[in-house]
Design an enzyme around this catalytic site. Structure first.
Site, PDB file in Angstrom:
ATOM      1  CG  ASP A  47      -2.093  11.905  11.484  1.00  0.00           C
ATOM      2  OD1 ASP A  47      -1.961  12.627  10.582  1.00  0.00           O
ATOM      3  OD2 ASP A  47      -3.332  11.304  11.525  1.00  0.00           O
ATOM      4  CE1 TYR A  52      -8.849   9.381  12.059  1.00  0.00           C
ATOM      5  CE2 TYR A  52      -6.988  10.300  13.353  1.00  0.00           C
ATOM      6  CZ  TYR A  52      -7.545   9.471  12.163  1.00  0.00           C
ATOM      7  OH  TYR A  52      -6.796   9.171  11.185  1.00  0.00           O
ATOM      8  CE  LYS A  81      -5.142  12.143   8.696  1.00  0.00           C
ATOM      9  NZ  LYS A  81      -5.260  11.544   9.853  1.00  0.00           N
ATOM     10  CG  HIS A 114      -9.719  11.289   6.462  1.00  0.00           C
ATOM     11  ND1 HIS A 114     -10.064  11.489   7.737  1.00  0.00           N
ATOM     12  CD2 HIS A 114      -9.010  10.380   6.502  1.00  0.00           C
ATOM     13  CE1 HIS A 114      -9.562  10.629   8.489  1.00  0.00           C
ATOM     14  NE2 HIS A 114      -8.865   9.605   7.833  1.00  0.00           N
TER      15      HIS A 114
HETATM   16  N1  LIG Z   1      -5.305   8.732   6.753  1.00  0.00           N
HETATM   17  C1  LIG Z   1      -6.128   7.638   7.064  1.00  0.00           C
HETATM   18  O1  LIG Z   1      -7.212   7.343   6.394  1.00  0.00           O
HETATM   19  C2  LIG Z   1      -5.737   6.848   8.214  1.00  0.00           C
HETATM   20  C3  LIG Z   1      -6.109   5.538   8.243  1.00  0.00           C
HETATM   21  C4  LIG Z   1      -5.402   4.871   9.492  1.00  0.00           C
HETATM   22  C5  LIG Z   1      -4.746   5.538  10.484  1.00  0.00           C
HETATM   23  N2  LIG Z   1      -4.094   6.900  10.223  1.00  0.00           N
HETATM   24  C6  LIG Z   1      -3.343   7.337  10.997  1.00  0.00           C
HETATM   25  O2  LIG Z   1      -2.121   6.739  11.256  1.00  0.00           O
HETATM   26  C7  LIG Z   1      -2.157   6.263  12.693  1.00  0.00           C
HETATM   27  C8  LIG Z   1      -1.539   5.048  12.746  1.00  0.00           C
HETATM   28  O3  LIG Z   1      -2.447   3.920  12.477  1.00  0.00           O
HETATM   29  P1  LIG Z   1      -3.187   2.985  13.391  1.00  0.00           P
HETATM   30  O4  LIG Z   1      -3.704   3.882  14.505  1.00  0.00           O
HETATM   31  O5  LIG Z   1      -4.135   2.167  12.238  1.00  0.00           O
HETATM   32  O6  LIG Z   1      -2.323   1.901  13.908  1.00  0.00           O
HETATM   33  P2  LIG Z   1      -0.635   1.480  14.027  1.00  0.00           P
HETATM   34  O7  LIG Z   1       0.078   2.638  14.422  1.00  0.00           O
HETATM   35  O8  LIG Z   1      -0.246   0.687  12.884  1.00  0.00           O
HETATM   36  O9  LIG Z   1      -0.969   0.450  15.209  1.00  0.00           O
HETATM   37  C9  LIG Z   1      -1.511   0.907  16.414  1.00  0.00           C
HETATM   38  C10 LIG Z   1      -1.815  -0.326  17.501  1.00  0.00           C
HETATM   39  O10 LIG Z   1      -0.302  -0.854  17.712  1.00  0.00           O
HETATM   40  C11 LIG Z   1      -0.198  -0.820  19.082  1.00  0.00           C
HETATM   41  N3  LIG Z   1       1.299  -0.410  19.311  1.00  0.00           N
HETATM   42  C12 LIG Z   1       1.823   0.525  19.053  1.00  0.00           C
HETATM   43  N4  LIG Z   1       3.198   0.586  19.269  1.00  0.00           N
HETATM   44  C13 LIG Z   1       3.504  -0.396  20.082  1.00  0.00           C
HETATM   45  C14 LIG Z   1       4.368  -0.958  20.493  1.00  0.00           C
HETATM   46  N5  LIG Z   1       5.749  -0.356  20.423  1.00  0.00           N
HETATM   47  N6  LIG Z   1       4.563  -2.354  21.017  1.00  0.00           N
HETATM   48  C15 LIG Z   1       3.315  -2.912  21.068  1.00  0.00           C
HETATM   49  N7  LIG Z   1       2.214  -2.464  20.631  1.00  0.00           N
HETATM   50  C16 LIG Z   1       2.125  -1.250  20.106  1.00  0.00           C
HETATM   51  C17 LIG Z   1      -1.048   0.181  19.672  1.00  0.00           C
HETATM   52  O11 LIG Z   1      -1.452  -0.108  21.007  1.00  0.00           O
HETATM   53  P3  LIG Z   1      -1.883   0.981  22.023  1.00  0.00           P
HETATM   54  O12 LIG Z   1      -2.510   2.024  21.523  1.00  0.00           O
HETATM   55  O13 LIG Z   1      -2.987   0.137  23.098  1.00  0.00           O
HETATM   56  O14 LIG Z   1      -0.829   1.385  22.966  1.00  0.00           O
HETATM   57  C18 LIG Z   1      -2.355  -0.001  18.807  1.00  0.00           C
HETATM   58  O15 LIG Z   1      -3.025  -1.015  19.147  1.00  0.00           O
HETATM   59  C19 LIG Z   1      -3.616   6.745  12.967  1.00  0.00           C
HETATM   60  O16 LIG Z   1      -3.772   6.717  14.654  1.00  0.00           O
HETATM   61  C20 LIG Z   1      -3.846   8.005  12.257  1.00  0.00           C
HETATM   62  O17 LIG Z   1      -3.380   8.971  13.023  1.00  0.00           O
HETATM   63  C21 LIG Z   1      -4.670   7.399   9.094  1.00  0.00           C
END
Ligand SMILES: NC(=O)c1ccc[n+]([C@@H]2O[C@H](COP(=O)([O-])OP(=O)(O)OC[C@H]3O[C@@H](n4cnc5c(N)ncnc54)[C@H](OP(=O)(O)O)[C@@H]3O)[C@@H](O)[C@H]2O)c1
Length: 289
Positions: A47, A52, A81, A114
């Site tokens: 994704d 980004y 997106k 988005h």
């Molecule tokens: N459509 C939208 O508006 C929107 C908004 C937000 C997000 N998104 C999508 O959703 C994805 C995920 O959301 P997010 O990036 O906000 O965060 P998330 O997946 O909820 O959390 C990511 C964080 O958790 C850590 N992490 C992940 N797996 C872990 C594990 N097994 N143990 C310990 N720490 C862990 C990562 O660390 P490290 O990376 O340092 O390993 C990072 O700091 C985004 O990357 C994006 O693709 C979309």
């Protein structure tokens, strides 16, 4: 179950792998290494988004996977997106072409709007006619084979109803903030009733949920990590998780969901309230202004 080998089927029949790797905040010059690792582990669904700034790297890793690892393009599922700020048909259509060019790909598997509003106006104003314009650019791109499926992100019920009323293709996906402690249950039920798949973004609250004592405690009971518990929850409520990590150990761990939450524990997780995103609260999606 091996979550890496499971799929949801979108409302147009396209199959989508049940877990995707999020790439928000992974720099363009690092995303290729991260995706290479993820593909070796078995991820096939990535994704990204125009905003980004890493579409080039995501596309390059897909091309490399096809050329060097022999992974067929049709085994990969790549989402991007359209920038939330593009709210007219021409800029949306041009941006789809630019994404394909930047990524070096002939088509994308899924492209989303988005956000219903430009980020600076997030949750302010309807932008109904503007979103119909942007969605019609997506419809054209799907019809011409540039996109296999199209959808939306951060859309509320009223935003979806506007698209249902004025557009000819139904969005296949609504990608929304969904995690333990902040789950929009009514919106998810509405999407399910309309056959719109919900993708759970920030399934571990951008990492903040990993500090929550109730989650740490319940994870111990299942002998899993807090992150695995968070991902299992999003699956248990019928959504598609998009965990992001750039750490190989975590990327792998996030796919090892070999346990089932009891009904009782699922119900107690549904009752948790957690909306404290700490330093990340500045982001619009976490309530920042
Ligand atoms: N459509 C939208 O508006 C929107 C908004 C937000 C997000 N998104 C999508 O959703 C994805 C995920 O959301 P997010 O990036 O906000 O965060 P998330 O997946 O909820 O959390 C990511 C964080 O958790 C850590 N992490 C992940 N797996 C872990 C594990 N097994 N143990 C310990 N720490 C862990 C990562 O660390 P490290 O990376 O340092 O390993 C990072 O700091 C985004 O990357 C994006 O693709 C979309």
């Amino acid at each position: 179950m091996n979550i890496l080998e499971e799929f949801f089927t979108l409302n147009n029949g396209v199959k989508i792998p049940k877990i995707g790797l999020g790439t928000w905040e992974i720099e363009d010059n690092n995303v290729e290494n991260v995706i290479k690792e993820a593909l070796e582990i078995g991820y096939r669904h990535i994704d990204t988004a125009q905003s980004y700034g890493n579409e080039r790297g995501v596309g390059a890793s897909v091309c490399e996977a096809m050329q060097k690892s022999g992974i067929a393009r049709d085994k990969l599922f790549i989402t991007s997106k359209i920038r939330a700020e593009y709210k007219d048909k021409k800029s949306a259509a041009d941006s789809i072409d630019t994404s394909l060019k930047t990524m070096g790909l002939d088509y994308l598997d899924l492209m989303l709007i988005h956000s219903p509003q430009p980020w600076k106006s997030f949750r302010n104003g309807d932008y109904f006619s503007e979103n119909v314009e942007v969605f019609s650019a997506l419809e054209d791109a799907q019809k011409s084979g540039k996109l296999r499926a199209i959808g939306v992100s951060n859309f509320l019920k009223k935003d979806l109803e506007n698209i249902f009323k004025h557009c000819s293709i139904k969005p296949a996906v609504n990608q929304i903030l969904t995690h333990i402690g902040n789950t929009p249950f009514e919106l998810i039920e509405f999407c399910k009733s309309q056959n719109v798949l919900v993708e759970a973004y920030s399934p571990i609250a951008h990492g903040e949920l990993l500090k929550n004592s109730k989650i740490i405690e319940m994870a111990k009971k299942y002998n899993v990590t807090p992150a695995q518990l968070c991902i299992a929850y999003t699956l248990a409520i019928g959504t598609l998780p998009l965990p992001k990590s750039k750490t190989p150990k975590y990327i792998k761990e996030n796919t090892e969901i070999n346990f089932t939450l009891s009904n009782e524990d699922l119900e107690s997780l549904k009752k948790i309230d957690f909306k404290d995103y700490g330093e990340h609260s500045r982001f619009y999606v976490f309530g920042g202004k």
